[in-house]
Design a protein around this motif. Structure first.
Motif, mmCIF file in Angstrom:
data_model
loop_
_atom_site.group_PDB
_atom_site.id
_atom_site.type_symbol
_atom_site.label_atom_id
_atom_site.label_comp_id
_atom_site.label_asym_id
_atom_site.label_seq_id
_atom_site.Cartn_x
_atom_site.Cartn_y
_atom_site.Cartn_z
ATOM 1 N N ALA A 109 0.835 -1.209 0.000
ATOM 2 C CA ALA A 109 0.000 0.000 0.000
ATOM 3 C C ALA A 109 0.867 1.256 0.000
ATOM 4 C CB ALA A 109 -0.933 -0.014 1.209
ATOM 5 N N ALA A 110 1.960 1.243 0.785
ATOM 6 C CA ALA A 110 2.874 2.391 0.773
ATOM 7 C C ALA A 110 3.552 2.538 -0.585
ATOM 8 C CB ALA A 110 3.914 2.235 1.877
ATOM 9 N N GLU A 111 3.889 1.415 -1.212
ATOM 10 C CA GLU A 111 4.490 1.461 -2.550
ATOM 11 C C GLU A 111 3.512 2.054 -3.561
ATOM 12 O OE1 GLU A 111 7.416 0.947 -5.458
ATOM 13 O OE2 GLU A 111 7.540 0.784 -3.277
ATOM 14 N N LEU A 112 2.236 1.706 -3.439
ATOM 15 C CA LEU A 112 1.228 2.270 -4.330
ATOM 16 C C LEU A 112 1.108 3.778 -4.127
ATOM 17 C CD1 LEU A 112 -1.051 2.015 -6.380
ATOM 18 C CD2 LEU A 112 -2.580 1.372 -4.503
ATOM 19 N N ARG A 113 1.138 4.229 -2.873
ATOM 20 C CA ARG A 113 1.072 5.670 -2.615
ATOM 21 C C ARG A 113 2.302 6.380 -3.178
ATOM 22 N NH1 ARG A 113 -0.708 3.735 2.460
ATOM 23 N NH2 ARG A 113 1.341 4.171 3.372
ATOM 24 N N GLY A 114 3.473 5.736 -3.069
ATOM 25 C CA GLY A 114 4.677 6.323 -3.637
ATOM 26 C C GLY A 114 4.600 6.413 -5.156
ATOM 27 N N LYS A 115 4.115 5.355 -5.808
ATOM 28 C CA LYS A 115 3.951 5.384 -7.265
ATOM 29 C C LYS A 115 2.961 6.468 -7.676
ATOM 30 C CE LYS A 115 6.561 1.980 -8.784
ATOM 31 N NZ LYS A 115 7.653 2.221 -9.764
ATOM 32 N N LEU A 116 1.899 6.625 -6.881
ATOM 33 C CA LEU A 116 0.908 7.652 -7.198
ATOM 34 C C LEU A 116 1.529 9.043 -7.127
ATOM 35 C CD1 LEU A 116 -2.027 8.366 -7.803
ATOM 36 C CD2 LEU A 116 -2.468 8.312 -5.348
ATOM 37 N N ALA A 117 2.351 9.288 -6.104
ATOM 38 C CA ALA A 117 3.021 10.586 -5.996
ATOM 39 C C ALA A 117 3.989 10.797 -7.161
ATOM 40 C CB ALA A 117 3.757 10.678 -4.665
ATOM 41 N N GLU A 118 4.714 9.745 -7.553
ATOM 42 C CA GLU A 118 5.645 9.864 -8.676
ATOM 43 C C GLU A 118 4.910 10.163 -9.977
ATOM 44 O OE1 GLU A 118 7.895 6.306 -8.805
ATOM 45 O OE2 GLU A 118 9.062 6.741 -6.996
ATOM 46 N N VAL A 119 3.781 9.492 -10.182
ATOM 47 C CA VAL A 119 3.017 9.722 -11.411
ATOM 48 C C VAL A 119 2.462 11.138 -11.438
ATOM 49 C CG1 VAL A 119 0.908 9.050 -12.642
ATOM 50 C CG2 VAL A 119 2.474 7.299 -11.823
ATOM 51 N N ARG A 120 1.963 11.612 -10.299
ATOM 52 C CA ARG A 120 1.468 12.984 -10.237
ATOM 53 C C ARG A 120 2.577 13.986 -10.584
ATOM 54 N NH1 ARG A 120 -3.330 14.271 -7.810
ATOM 55 N NH2 ARG A 120 -4.532 12.547 -6.930
ATOM 56 N N ALA A 121 3.761 13.759 -10.017
ATOM 57 C CA ALA A 121 4.872 14.664 -10.302
ATOM 58 C C ALA A 121 5.278 14.601 -11.770
ATOM 59 C CB ALA A 121 6.061 14.325 -9.400
ATOM 60 N N ALA A 122 5.340 13.387 -12.324
ATOM 61 C CA ALA A 122 5.734 13.240 -13.728
ATOM 62 C C ALA A 122 4.722 13.887 -14.658
ATOM 63 C CB ALA A 122 5.900 11.752 -14.074
ATOM 64 N N VAL A 123 3.432 13.736 -14.358
ATOM 65 C CA VAL A 123 2.402 14.342 -15.199
ATOM 66 C C VAL A 123 2.472 15.863 -15.118
ATOM 67 C CG1 VAL A 123 -0.081 14.623 -15.475
ATOM 68 C CG2 VAL A 123 0.864 12.362 -15.099
ATOM 69 N N THR A 124 2.677 16.387 -13.912
ATOM 70 C CA THR A 124 2.750 17.841 -13.753
ATOM 71 C C THR A 124 3.932 18.420 -14.527
ATOM 72 O OG1 THR A 124 1.726 17.659 -11.564
ATOM 73 C CG2 THR A 124 2.861 19.706 -12.075
ATOM 74 N N VAL A 125 5.094 17.765 -14.411
ATOM 75 C CA VAL A 125 6.284 18.245 -15.137
ATOM 76 C C VAL A 125 6.066 18.158 -16.643
ATOM 77 C CG1 VAL A 125 8.708 17.775 -15.610
ATOM 78 C CG2 VAL A 125 7.874 17.734 -13.259
ATOM 79 N N ALA A 126 5.552 17.013 -17.115
ATOM 80 C CA ALA A 126 5.336 16.845 -18.553
ATOM 81 C C ALA A 126 4.276 17.813 -19.068
ATOM 82 C CB ALA A 126 4.929 15.405 -18.847
ATOM 83 N N ASP A 211 -4.209 23.165 -22.150
ATOM 84 C CA ASP A 211 -4.762 24.450 -21.761
ATOM 85 C C ASP A 211 -4.296 24.784 -20.349
ATOM 86 O OD1 ASP A 211 -6.235 26.764 -21.647
ATOM 87 O OD2 ASP A 211 -8.078 25.750 -21.021
ATOM 88 N N GLY A 212 -3.713 25.958 -20.186
ATOM 89 C CA GLY A 212 -3.247 26.385 -18.876
ATOM 90 C C GLY A 212 -2.379 27.621 -18.984
ATOM 91 N N ASP A 213 -1.948 28.097 -17.834
ATOM 92 C CA ASP A 213 -1.084 29.274 -17.764
ATOM 93 C C ASP A 213 0.342 28.818 -17.470
ATOM 94 O OD1 ASP A 213 0.098 31.709 -17.482
ATOM 95 O OD2 ASP A 213 -0.983 32.291 -15.664
ATOM 96 N N PRO A 214 1.299 29.066 -18.368
ATOM 97 C CA PRO A 214 2.673 28.609 -18.109
ATOM 98 C C PRO A 214 3.283 29.207 -16.852
ATOM 99 C CG PRO A 214 2.397 29.244 -20.410
ATOM 100 C CD PRO A 214 1.172 29.694 -19.684
ATOM 101 N N GLY A 215 2.795 30.352 -16.431
ATOM 102 C CA GLY A 215 3.355 30.985 -15.237
ATOM 103 C C GLY A 215 2.692 30.555 -13.950
ATOM 104 N N ALA A 216 1.587 29.820 -14.038
ATOM 105 C CA ALA A 216 0.852 29.409 -12.835
ATOM 106 C C ALA A 216 1.376 28.075 -12.331
ATOM 107 C CB ALA A 216 -0.638 29.322 -13.127
ATOM 108 N N LEU A 217 2.614 28.058 -11.866
ATOM 109 C CA LEU A 217 3.212 26.830 -11.340
ATOM 110 C C LEU A 217 2.643 26.531 -9.958
ATOM 111 C CD1 LEU A 217 6.935 27.404 -12.352
ATOM 112 C CD2 LEU A 217 5.277 25.913 -13.464
ATOM 113 N N PRO A 218 2.586 25.236 -9.560
ATOM 114 C CA PRO A 218 2.100 24.892 -8.215
ATOM 115 C C PRO A 218 2.956 25.541 -7.138
ATOM 116 C CG PRO A 218 2.203 22.940 -9.618
ATOM 117 C CD PRO A 218 2.879 24.041 -10.373
#
Length: 267
Positions: A109-126, A211-218
């Motif tokens: 379950a912790a590994e799944l949460r870690g993968k979820l965080a990694e995927v979120r970060a990868a999607v945000t960067v991409a 669609d989004g604002d390039p300057g509106a970073l998290p």
């Protein structure tokens, strides 16, 4: 005639939705798609389901055994014994087995949460890479348009005899350089779109634009909040759970020193 074309066009869109223009992809839709279809997340979910089944299996008690014994092969003197055996685990074997299985499930379950965080970060960067590349391509196209106008103005001034032909040559060289930048921007956008689509397992992107604002970073949280998040991160939690699982396995090995008891009932 025109009154008939509009209903026919609308009917074609309903019959074949692929003919309709695709809506731009925003960050929330990209995250939702990746969380639903990412191959690594799917594998982590299957692993968690498998380890949940091992917990159920570890909770099972030993099955009773039914035994039948024959003495002598002659029917006149042959005796038959029917026996029911029930093994009973001692020394805490079952509790240690359940504890180890539960720790393995918690680690998954912790590994799944870690993968979820990694995927979120990868999607945000991409996503933001694609958004920036998209804006860079727009600026490059505007620059090409301006360079074309400058070249045309220089050509007309040369024809009018107001400037030397070298000015037109310079304008054309500048336009060529801007066109090279345009091709580079197109290549960078194609690569960024492919990386974004790859976060949910697509070999080629199916969206037209983002669609989004390039300057509106998290926004980053305060340093104190970052420290608390690091302490409770899935990776650190998984490491702690793994230590607990190894200790449970050690306890299971120690419990095997105590022999089991088998209760038998027969006639």
């Amino acid at each position: 005639m025109r009154r008939h074309l509009l209903p026919l066009g609308l009917a074609a869109l309903f019959i074949n939705p692929s003919l309709a223009p695709a809506a731009p992809l925003d960050l929330s839709a990209a995250l939702e798609t990746a969380i639903r279809a990412n191959p690594e997340l799917a594998a982590a979910r299957r692993e968690l389901q498998a380890l949940e089944a091992t917990v159920v299996q570890a909770q099972a008690r030993p099955n009773p055994e039914l035994a039948m014994q024959f003495e002598d092969t002659r029917s006149a003197t042959r005796s038959t014994a029917l026996q029911l055996n029930q093994p009973i685990e001692l020394g805490g074997k079952r509790a240690a087995r359940i504890d180890a299985a539960e720790r393995g499930r918690d680690a998954a379950a912790a590994e799944l949460r870690g993968k979820l965080a990694e995927v979120r970060a990868a999607v945000t960067v991409a996503f933001f890479d694609t958004l920036v590349a998209q804006e860079r391509l727009r600026l490059a196209r505007d620059a090409v348009e301006l360079a074309q106008r400058a070249t045309e103005v220089a050509r007309r001034r040369v024809l009018a005899g107001k400037v030397s032909p070298i000015e037109e040559t310079r304008a054309r060289v500048a336009e060529s350089g801007v066109r090279v930048e345009l091709r580079t921007a197109e290549s960078e956008l194609a690569s960024a779109r492919t990386r974004l689509a790859g976060t949910w397992g697509d070999a080629s992107p199916r969206f037209e634009s983002v669609d989004g604002d390039p300057g509106a970073l998290p926004q980053l949280p305060p340093p104190a909040e970052l420290g608390r998040r690091i302490e409770s991160s899935p990776r650190i939690a998984r490491a702690r759970i793994e230590v607990e699982r190894r200790l449970a396995l050690v306890e299971g090995g120690r419990s095997r020193r105590v022999p089991n008891v088998t209760v038998s009932l027969g006639a």
